[in-house]
Write a protein that holds these residues in place. Structure first.
Motif, short mmCIF file in Angstrom:
data_model
loop_
_atom_site.label_atom_id
_atom_site.label_comp_id
_atom_site.label_asym_id
_atom_site.label_seq_id
_atom_site.Cartn_x
_atom_site.Cartn_y
_atom_site.Cartn_z
N ALA A 212 1.29 14.92 5.18
CA ALA A 212 1.11 14.34 6.51
C ALA A 212 2.05 13.15 6.72
O ALA A 212 2.46 12.84 7.83
CB ALA A 212 -0.34 13.90 6.71
N ILE A 213 2.40 12.48 5.62
CA ILE A 213 3.44 11.46 5.61
C ILE A 213 4.44 11.84 4.53
O ILE A 213 4.06 12.19 3.41
CB ILE A 213 2.86 10.06 5.32
CG1 ILE A 213 2.01 9.60 6.51
CG2 ILE A 213 3.96 9.05 5.05
CD1 ILE A 213 1.32 8.27 6.29
N THR A 214 5.72 11.83 4.86
CA THR A 214 6.75 12.27 3.92
C THR A 214 7.21 11.12 3.03
O THR A 214 7.00 9.93 3.34
CB THR A 214 7.96 12.83 4.67
OG1 THR A 214 8.59 11.77 5.40
CG2 THR A 214 7.55 13.94 5.63
N THR A 215 7.88 11.49 1.94
CA THR A 215 8.43 10.47 1.05
C THR A 215 9.46 9.60 1.77
O THR A 215 9.51 8.38 1.57
CB THR A 215 9.08 11.14 -0.17
OG1 THR A 215 8.09 11.87 -0.90
CG2 THR A 215 9.72 10.11 -1.09
N LYS A 216 10.27 10.21 2.62
CA LYS A 216 11.26 9.44 3.39
C LYS A 216 10.57 8.43 4.29
O LYS A 216 11.00 7.26 4.38
CB LYS A 216 12.13 10.39 4.22
CG LYS A 216 13.20 9.68 5.04
CD LYS A 216 14.04 10.66 5.83
CE LYS A 216 15.09 9.92 6.66
NZ LYS A 216 15.91 10.87 7.45
N GLU A 217 9.52 8.86 4.98
CA GLU A 217 8.77 7.94 5.84
C GLU A 217 8.19 6.78 5.02
O GLU A 217 8.19 5.63 5.46
CB GLU A 217 7.65 8.68 6.57
CG GLU A 217 8.12 9.62 7.65
CD GLU A 217 6.98 10.45 8.24
OE1 GLU A 217 6.94 10.61 9.47
OE2 GLU A 217 6.13 10.93 7.45
N ALA A 218 7.69 7.09 3.83
CA ALA A 218 7.10 6.06 2.97
C ALA A 218 8.15 5.03 2.57
O ALA A 218 7.89 3.82 2.59
CB ALA A 218 6.49 6.70 1.73
N LYS A 219 9.35 5.47 2.22
CA LYS A 219 10.40 4.54 1.82
C LYS A 219 10.83 3.65 2.99
O LYS A 219 11.12 2.45 2.81
CB LYS A 219 11.60 5.32 1.27
CG LYS A 219 11.32 5.98 -0.07
CD LYS A 219 12.51 6.76 -0.58
CE LYS A 219 12.22 7.39 -1.95
NZ LYS A 219 13.36 8.20 -2.44
N ILE A 220 10.84 4.22 4.18
CA ILE A 220 11.16 3.42 5.38
C ILE A 220 10.08 2.36 5.61
O ILE A 220 10.37 1.20 5.93
CB ILE A 220 11.32 4.33 6.62
CG1 ILE A 220 12.57 5.20 6.47
CG2 ILE A 220 11.39 3.50 7.90
CD1 ILE A 220 12.70 6.27 7.54
N LEU A 221 8.83 2.76 5.42
CA LEU A 221 7.72 1.81 5.59
C LEU A 221 7.83 0.66 4.59
O LEU A 221 7.57 -0.50 4.93
CB LEU A 221 6.38 2.53 5.41
CG LEU A 221 5.87 3.36 6.58
CD1 LEU A 221 4.63 4.14 6.17
CD2 LEU A 221 5.56 2.46 7.78
N MET B 237 0.82 -1.20 0.00
CA MET B 237 0.00 0.00 0.00
C MET B 237 0.86 1.26 0.00
O MET B 237 0.53 2.26 -0.66
CB MET B 237 -0.95 -0.01 1.21
CG MET B 237 -2.00 1.09 1.18
SD MET B 237 -2.98 1.10 -0.35
CE MET B 237 -3.84 -0.46 -0.19
N THR B 238 1.97 1.23 0.72
CA THR B 238 2.87 2.38 0.72
C THR B 238 3.47 2.59 -0.67
O THR B 238 3.54 3.73 -1.17
CB THR B 238 4.01 2.20 1.75
OG1 THR B 238 3.44 1.95 3.03
CG2 THR B 238 4.87 3.44 1.81
#
Length: 301
Positions: free
Chosen positions: A92-101, A66-67
């Motif tokens: 609200a969610i950053t690209t960096k956070e998405a890549k970590i997820l 989903m991410t």
């Protein structure tokens, strides 16, 4: 057409934003179908550790898939009025956070597959590949609707592999015992389910050069969705018979079909948000019903 299952506002809590971003409720609704595959495959109950690892694998793959879908579609979602409140679009969610997820999700999925059995681990890259390439496939072909539906079917398949692989001596033995009728039926159900997302966006997708059967078929797309789901119910009923299941399975399959029919009615009245969720409920009824059928072992009279 403002409905969007992945939308969230910045004023809501970070936890809520993450849950909406990942549509985590759909993981729990998919779980009975994964357990359906596991229980039907061995006509019994897997060990608690296998049941837990099935949940773990499904949970982490949902995070990664989903991410990745949201990240791949960030620019597209920002232009679509229906999806412009998605967390990656709003920040609200950053690209960096998405890549970590994504990294966490894939690592958790592969570790879960390794722990459950060797055959699950060997097949896990195929499952991950199908899941992770979907958002790019819709740039090229309408059959992307079938690819995302296959991800749902793989929940049933993966549950079966998880339970079968514990004692199987070969991959051929595992694959030969997978309840394929339920896998295919789930794919056909999910095609209709997925089109409830795409039909409201058909004009937008056409302008963006995106492909789906909603774009290809226009006003006939809803009929196409309904036919896929009709065939899925026929296959489910056939599977109840072929796999020698009991009366609870037949009742749950009929209820599953009735709920889908009601969802189709709602969609025909442009209530796609309600239709989307009624389809989820229908899968829960089917999965839980068949799981109970096997757990209770009530013979068909």
């Amino acid at each position: 057409m403002s409905w969007d299952p992945g939308g969230a506002t910045a004023s809501q809590s970070k936890l809520y934003v993450y849950l909406k971003f990942l549509r985590m409720e759909q993981t729990f609704f998919s779980l009975p179908m994964a357990y359906l595959g596991a229980l039907v495959a061995i006509r019994g109950i897997p060990s608690p550790s296998v049941l837990l690892l099935i949940f773990s694998a499904l949970f982490f793959l949902r995070i990664a898939g989903m991410t990745n879908d949201n990240l791949a579609d960030k620019e597209i979602d920002s232009r679509n009025p229906r999806t412009k409140t998605r967390p990656l679009v709003t920040g609200a969610i950053t690209t960096k956070e998405a890549k970590i997820l994504i990294a966490i999700g894939l690592a958790g999925f592969f570790i879960s597959a390794y722990l459950v059995n060797i055959w699950a681990f060997i097949l896990s890259p195929i499952v991950a590949l199908v899941t992770m390439t979907y958002p790019y496939m819709k740039r090229f072909t309408a059959f992307a609707n079938y690819q995302i539906a296959t991800v749902q079917g793989l929940a049933v398949f993966s549950g079966a592999v998880a339970s079968l692989g514990v004692s199987a001596s070969s991959l051929t033995q595992v694959l030969g015992s997978v309840p394929w009728l339920f896998v295919i039926a789930t794919i056909l159900w999910a095609v209709g389910f997925d089109l409830y997302n795409h039909i409201p966006d058909a004009d937008f997708d056409r302008k963006m050069g995106l492909h789906s059967f909603a774009v290809v078929l226009g006003n006939r797309a809803l009929t196409f969705a309904g036919l896929n789901q009709l065939f899925s119910v026929i296959l489910d009923l056939s599977a109840d018979f072929v796999y020698n299941l009991g009366p609870i399975s037949y009742v749950s399959t009929i209820l599953h079909g009735a709920i889908m029919a009601y969802a189709f009615y709602l969609a025909s009245r442009n209530q796609f948000g309600k239709a989307f969720y009624y389809n989820i409920y229908s899968s829960v009824v089917l999965g839980v019903g068949i799981d109970l059928d096997i757990l209770l072992g009530i013979p068909f009279m």
